[in-house]
Design a protein around this motif. Structure first.
Motif, PDB file in Angstrom:
ATOM      1  N   ARG A 111       2.521   4.093  -3.520  1.00 36.84           N
ATOM      2  CA  ARG A 111       2.285   3.678  -5.029  1.00 36.84           C
ATOM      3  C   ARG A 111       3.517   4.492  -5.824  1.00 36.84           C
ATOM      4  O   ARG A 111       3.944   3.957  -6.717  1.00 36.84           O
ATOM      5  CB  ARG A 111       0.732   3.807  -5.292  1.00 36.84           C
ATOM      6  N   SER A 112       3.595   5.932  -5.662  1.00 33.78           N
ATOM      7  CA  SER A 112       4.385   6.673  -6.102  1.00 33.78           C
ATOM      8  C   SER A 112       5.019   7.466  -5.293  1.00 33.78           C
ATOM      9  O   SER A 112       4.728   7.891  -4.374  1.00 33.78           O
ATOM     10  CB  SER A 112       3.572   7.589  -7.432  1.00 33.78           C
ATOM     11  N   PHE A 113       6.353   7.843  -5.746  1.00 27.46           N
ATOM     12  CA  PHE A 113       7.363   8.855  -4.813  1.00 27.46           C
ATOM     13  C   PHE A 113       7.861   9.812  -6.039  1.00 27.46           C
ATOM     14  O   PHE A 113       8.591   9.147  -7.008  1.00 27.46           O
ATOM     15  CB  PHE A 113       8.407   7.959  -4.269  1.00 27.46           C
ATOM     16  N   SER A 117      -2.748   8.345   4.401  1.00 22.83           N
ATOM     17  CA  SER A 117      -3.432   8.156   3.118  1.00 22.83           C
ATOM     18  C   SER A 117      -2.777   8.788   2.239  1.00 22.83           C
ATOM     19  O   SER A 117      -2.828   8.572   1.002  1.00 22.83           O
ATOM     20  CB  SER A 117      -4.896   8.170   3.340  1.00 22.83           C
ATOM     21  N   THR A 118      -2.114   9.983   2.445  1.00 19.74           N
ATOM     22  CA  THR A 118      -1.510  10.815   1.429  1.00 19.74           C
ATOM     23  C   THR A 118      -0.425  10.178   1.049  1.00 19.74           C
ATOM     24  O   THR A 118       0.461  10.619  -0.022  1.00 19.74           O
ATOM     25  CB  THR A 118      -1.355  12.155   2.178  1.00 19.74           C
ATOM     26  N   LEU A 119       0.326   9.451   1.848  1.00 16.85           N
ATOM     27  CA  LEU A 119       1.568   8.677   1.242  1.00 16.85           C
ATOM     28  C   LEU A 119       1.487   7.590   0.274  1.00 16.85           C
ATOM     29  O   LEU A 119       2.546   7.485  -0.262  1.00 16.85           O
ATOM     30  CB  LEU A 119       2.212   7.868   2.501  1.00 16.85           C
ATOM     31  N   LEU A 120       0.333   7.400  -0.053  1.00 14.24           N
ATOM     32  CA  LEU A 120      -0.043   6.695  -1.299  1.00 14.24           C
ATOM     33  C   LEU A 120       0.791   7.396  -2.724  1.00 14.24           C
ATOM     34  O   LEU A 120       1.396   6.489  -3.207  1.00 14.24           O
ATOM     35  CB  LEU A 120      -1.390   6.286  -1.672  1.00 14.24           C
ATOM     36  N   ASP A 121       0.731   8.400  -2.805  1.00 15.23           N
ATOM     37  CA  ASP A 121       1.233   9.243  -3.565  1.00 15.23           C
ATOM     38  C   ASP A 121       2.256  10.166  -2.897  1.00 15.23           C
ATOM     39  O   ASP A 121       1.942  11.527  -2.936  1.00 15.23           O
ATOM     40  CB  ASP A 121       0.432   9.865  -4.699  1.00 15.23           C
ATOM     41  N   PHE A 122       3.535   9.812  -2.717  1.00 19.12           N
ATOM     42  CA  PHE A 122       4.455  10.650  -1.825  1.00 19.12           C
ATOM     43  C   PHE A 122       4.935  11.875  -2.744  1.00 19.12           C
ATOM     44  O   PHE A 122       5.847  11.535  -3.393  1.00 19.12           O
ATOM     45  CB  PHE A 122       5.327   9.647  -1.021  1.00 19.12           C
ATOM     46  N   ILE A 151     -12.484  13.407   0.626  1.00 16.76           N
ATOM     47  CA  ILE A 151     -12.187  14.841   0.558  1.00 16.76           C
ATOM     48  C   ILE A 151     -11.359  15.361   1.425  1.00 16.76           C
ATOM     49  O   ILE A 151     -10.518  16.311   0.789  1.00 16.76           O
ATOM     50  CB  ILE A 151     -13.742  15.467   0.817  1.00 16.76           C
ATOM     51  N   LEU A 152     -11.275  14.870   2.767  1.00 15.40           N
ATOM     52  CA  LEU A 152     -10.302  15.539   3.417  1.00 15.40           C
ATOM     53  C   LEU A 152      -8.917  14.829   2.958  1.00 15.40           C
ATOM     54  O   LEU A 152      -7.775  15.608   3.334  1.00 15.40           O
ATOM     55  CB  LEU A 152     -10.421  15.060   4.869  1.00 15.40           C
ATOM     56  N   VAL A 153      -8.719  13.657   2.475  1.00  9.71           N
ATOM     57  CA  VAL A 153      -7.432  13.373   2.203  1.00  9.71           C
ATOM     58  C   VAL A 153      -6.999  13.932   0.903  1.00  9.71           C
ATOM     59  O   VAL A 153      -5.859  14.250   0.799  1.00  9.71           O
ATOM     60  CB  VAL A 153      -7.641  11.730   1.775  1.00  9.71           C
ATOM     61  N   THR A 154      -7.916  14.377  -0.005  1.00  8.84           N
ATOM     62  CA  THR A 154      -7.592  15.063  -1.208  1.00  8.84           C
ATOM     63  C   THR A 154      -7.013  16.439  -0.894  1.00  8.84           C
ATOM     64  O   THR A 154      -6.007  16.859  -1.198  1.00  8.84           O
ATOM     65  CB  THR A 154      -8.872  15.343  -1.964  1.00  8.84           C
ATOM     66  N   ILE A 155      -7.720  17.074   0.282  1.00 10.89           N
ATOM     67  CA  ILE A 155      -7.347  18.277   0.673  1.00 10.89           C
ATOM     68  C   ILE A 155      -5.566  18.125   1.233  1.00 10.89           C
ATOM     69  O   ILE A 155      -5.095  19.038   0.994  1.00 10.89           O
ATOM     70  CB  ILE A 155      -8.144  18.969   1.888  1.00 10.89           C
ATOM     71  N   LEU A 156      -5.571  17.484   1.957  1.00 12.58           N
ATOM     72  CA  LEU A 156      -4.143  17.057   2.682  1.00 12.58           C
ATOM     73  C   LEU A 156      -3.001  16.828   1.642  1.00 12.58           C
ATOM     74  O   LEU A 156      -2.013  17.196   1.611  1.00 12.58           O
ATOM     75  CB  LEU A 156      -4.321  15.753   3.750  1.00 12.58           C
ATOM     76  N   SER A 157      -3.549  16.135   0.237  1.00 17.45           N
ATOM     77  CA  SER A 157      -2.700  15.732  -0.741  1.00 17.45           C
ATOM     78  C   SER A 157      -2.202  16.916  -1.495  1.00 17.45           C
ATOM     79  O   SER A 157      -1.200  16.740  -2.067  1.00 17.45           O
ATOM     80  CB  SER A 157      -3.332  14.658  -1.388  1.00 17.45           C
ATOM     81  N   ARG A 158      -3.179  17.909  -1.392  1.00 15.23           N
ATOM     82  CA  ARG A 158      -2.733  19.046  -2.010  1.00 15.23           C
ATOM     83  C   ARG A 158      -1.930  20.029  -1.368  1.00 15.23           C
ATOM     84  O   ARG A 158      -1.305  20.926  -1.759  1.00 15.23           O
ATOM     85  CB  ARG A 158      -3.957  19.887  -2.487  1.00 15.23           C
ATOM     86  N   LEU A 159      -1.694  19.737  -0.027  1.00 15.88           N
ATOM     87  CA  LEU A 159      -0.634  20.581   0.713  1.00 15.88           C
ATOM     88  C   LEU A 159       0.624  20.179   0.608  1.00 15.88           C
ATOM     89  O   LEU A 159       1.038  18.857   0.227  1.00 15.88           O
ATOM     90  CB  LEU A 159      -0.904  20.604   2.253  1.00 15.88           C
ATOM     91  N   ASP A 160       1.739  20.823   0.851  1.00 14.00           N
ATOM     92  CA  ASP A 160       2.935  20.623   1.098  1.00 14.00           C
ATOM     93  C   ASP A 160       3.077  19.312   1.792  1.00 14.00           C
ATOM     94  O   ASP A 160       2.405  19.376   2.839  1.00 14.00           O
ATOM     95  CB  ASP A 160       4.098  21.615   1.126  1.00 14.00           C
ATOM     96  N   MET A 161       4.166  18.266   1.751  1.00  7.54           N
ATOM     97  CA  MET A 161       4.022  16.992   2.535  1.00  7.54           C
ATOM     98  C   MET A 161       4.311  17.556   3.983  1.00  7.54           C
ATOM     99  O   MET A 161       3.624  16.912   4.812  1.00  7.54           O
ATOM    100  CB  MET A 161       4.978  16.316   2.013  1.00  7.54           C
ATOM    101  N   ASP A 162       5.191  18.274   4.197  1.00  6.08           N
ATOM    102  CA  ASP A 162       5.435  18.899   5.665  1.00  6.08           C
ATOM    103  C   ASP A 162       4.458  19.587   6.410  1.00  6.08           C
ATOM    104  O   ASP A 162       4.241  19.385   7.331  1.00  6.08           O
ATOM    105  CB  ASP A 162       6.791  19.467   5.839  1.00  6.08           C
ATOM    106  N   GLU A 163       3.561  20.383   5.585  1.00  3.75           N
ATOM    107  CA  GLU A 163       2.375  21.060   6.245  1.00  3.75           C
ATOM    108  C   GLU A 163       1.381  19.999   6.343  1.00  3.75           C
ATOM    109  O   GLU A 163       0.607  20.115   7.483  1.00  3.75           O
ATOM    110  CB  GLU A 163       2.048  22.041   4.882  1.00  3.75           C
ATOM    111  N   ALA A 164       1.174  19.213   5.299  1.00  4.21           N
ATOM    112  CA  ALA A 164       0.146  17.897   5.789  1.00  4.21           C
ATOM    113  C   ALA A 164       0.540  17.318   7.217  1.00  4.21           C
ATOM    114  O   ALA A 164      -0.405  17.004   7.949  1.00  4.21           O
ATOM    115  CB  ALA A 164       0.202  16.915   4.586  1.00  4.21           C
ATOM    116  N   ALA A 165       1.743  17.069   7.250  1.00  4.02           N
ATOM    117  CA  ALA A 165       2.188  16.300   8.327  1.00  4.02           C
ATOM    118  C   ALA A 165       1.953  17.132   9.742  1.00  4.02           C
ATOM    119  O   ALA A 165       1.483  16.586  10.523  1.00  4.02           O
ATOM    120  CB  ALA A 165       3.774  16.126   8.338  1.00  4.02           C
TER     121      ALA A 165
END
Length: 454
Positions: free
Chosen positions: A82-84, A50-55, A21-35
């Motif tokens: 996996r995807s970019f 783990s959020t980099l799997l779909d970058f 669930i936490l990875v899903t939350i991070l994945s929905r943030l802008d990439m720089d915000e998640a970082a």
């Protein structure tokens, strides 16, 4: 987030959530915000890679995208991607090496899906390191210049889907992709430049979707090709040649503006005489014709004969879409011109569905509908996607129920041969991209909501 429990115990609700669930939350943030969130705790820092799997690099501020992506990839050198994807990416010439390095890095991580969406104001170059991505299965490029692929296309051996939009690509490069990408099944090309002739020689291609930005479409050897969809093939007078496509089931939109060759059968632009269906295509099940651009602006006996000869090429045809866009200037032809006596195999044995994509109640449309209804013994459905163009103030509005009832009377459909056929009237014209979404379950559920209940 924390909440008071009792007098002095605090409960950290986020900490109770599982990692997924936490990875899903991070994945929905802008990439720089998640970082930046990864500095909150060691757990978040552990989960961020783990959020980099779909970058999704497109979520990074465009003015710092190159620096941010380079830094993130360098900080996590072993994480799989996996995807970019990028969004309106723009970079300076001095940053070209950095962007080239992204693709080399991603190639080592097993990249499967790549979306390069560049800023439309700058014709950015797709890095040649694209050809290092041997694991790539899906490629989409928007607003860019494609590198020379004449020698390197074979390196993309597992690439199954290509989508190019507003891309400059040479004729040789595009044809090389088609010939050498042995797993390619779907090709979509819209608004491409620098390509005059699209030469299809592919043992794997199944779907071709194009806006027709070339002078000639030559389907030379495509044993698995099932669908050719080009909305502007007729309006742009594209020459169409089909030599070998034994599984082709859908073809459109073609019209009298096209020079067409089906094997030994030739249809010459604006000429309907001396056409004999020497070559037939029994595989074709759905045909889309464009009656918008006619030689003299009329739907007359010459155009009707062209349509009839065309139908003879497809003896197993089940569905025909008839396009005459809202700005069409097609006018009525001579009375009774649809009273054609010759036999048409698809109408005698297979035709089940007729769709008028923009029905305005014009006499030629009514005559054509009555003819197809009266001659097609196995007809099940005729769809009329209506538009009222009688008022300039409300141009394109849904016609009134009274107008629809009047059309039903004028059509006299209940007196025709296929008495069991259903006649469906819709409140708007058929959506432009209908054929791209017709198999989508959500689209199918909403399709009949716009229908008159009379």
């Amino acid at each position: 987030m924390a909440a008071a429990v009792g007098d002095d115990l605090l409960l950290d609700r986020l900490s109770d959530l599982p990692d997924i669930i936490l990875v899903t939350i991070l994945s929905r943030l802008d990439m720089d915000e998640a970082a930046r969130c990864s500095i909150l705790s060691s757990r978040w820092r552990r989960l961020f890679p783990s959020t980099l799997l779909d970058f999704k690099a497109g979520s990074i501020r465009r003015d710092r995208a190159v620096e941010a992506v380079t830094s993130i990839l360098a900080a996590h050198p072993t994480e799989p991607v996996r995807s970019f994807s990028t969004y309106r990416l723009s970079f300076r010439r001095q940053d070209e090496d950095a962007v080239d390095g992204w693709l080399r890095d991603l190639a080592n991580r097993g990249i499967e899906k790549l979306v390069l969406y560049f800023n439309e104001k700058r014709q950015q170059k797709v890095p040649e390191s694209l050809f290092a991505c041997a694991s790539l299965k899906r490629l989409k490029v928007i607003n860019g210049t494609f590198p020379d692929a004449t020698e390197a296309a074979a390196s993309l051996a597992v690439l199954a889907k290509i989508d190019l939009s507003d891309v400059k690509i040479s004729e040789d490069s595009l044809n090389s992709l088609l010939s050498n990408c042995r797993a390619l099944e779907r090709l979509k090309i819209t608004s491409i430049s620098k390509c005059d002739r699209l030469h299809i020689r592919s043992r794997s291609l199944k779907v071709l979707n194009t806006s027709g930005d070339f002078k000639e479409l030559f389907i030379d050897d495509a044993p698995d090709l099932e669908q050719v969809l080009g909305y502007y093939l007729n309006s742009r007078s594209v020459i169409i040649k089909i030599a070998h496509a034994p599984k082709l089931e859908f073809l459109g939109y073609i019209g009298m503006n096209n020079d067409i060759e089906f094997g030994n059968t030739k249809f010459t632009k604006f000429r309907e005489k001396d056409i004999h269906a020497e070559t037939i295509m029994p595989s074709l099940k759905t045909l889309a014709v464009d009656l918008m651009h006619t030689p003299d602006g009329h739907i007359n006996e010459h155009y009707i004969n062209w349509v009839m000869q065309l139908l003879k090429v497809f003896p197993c045809l089940e569905t025909i879409y008839i396009k005459s866009d809202s700005w069409s200037e097609a006018r009525d032809g001579s009375p009774g011109s649809w009273d054609v006596l010759s036999s048409v195999p698809c109408m005698d044995n297979h035709l089940e569905k007729v769709v008028f994509e923009v029905y305005r109640g014009q006499e030629w449309q009514r005559d054509m509908a009555k003819f197809l209804h009266g001659r097609s013994r196995f007809l099940k459905t005729v769809e009329f996607h209506c538009m009222d163009d009688t008022s300039r103030e409300d141009y394109g509005r849904a016609p009134t129920e009274e107008w629809v009832r009047k059309q039903q009377e004028l059509l006299c459909l209940d007196s025709r041969a296929a008495r069991d056929a259903r006649f469906l009237f819709f409140k708007s014209q058929l959506v432009v991209n209908h054929h791209e979404f017709s198999h989508n379950e959500s689209y199918q559920r909403g399709y009949y909501r716009d229908m008159y209940n009379l």
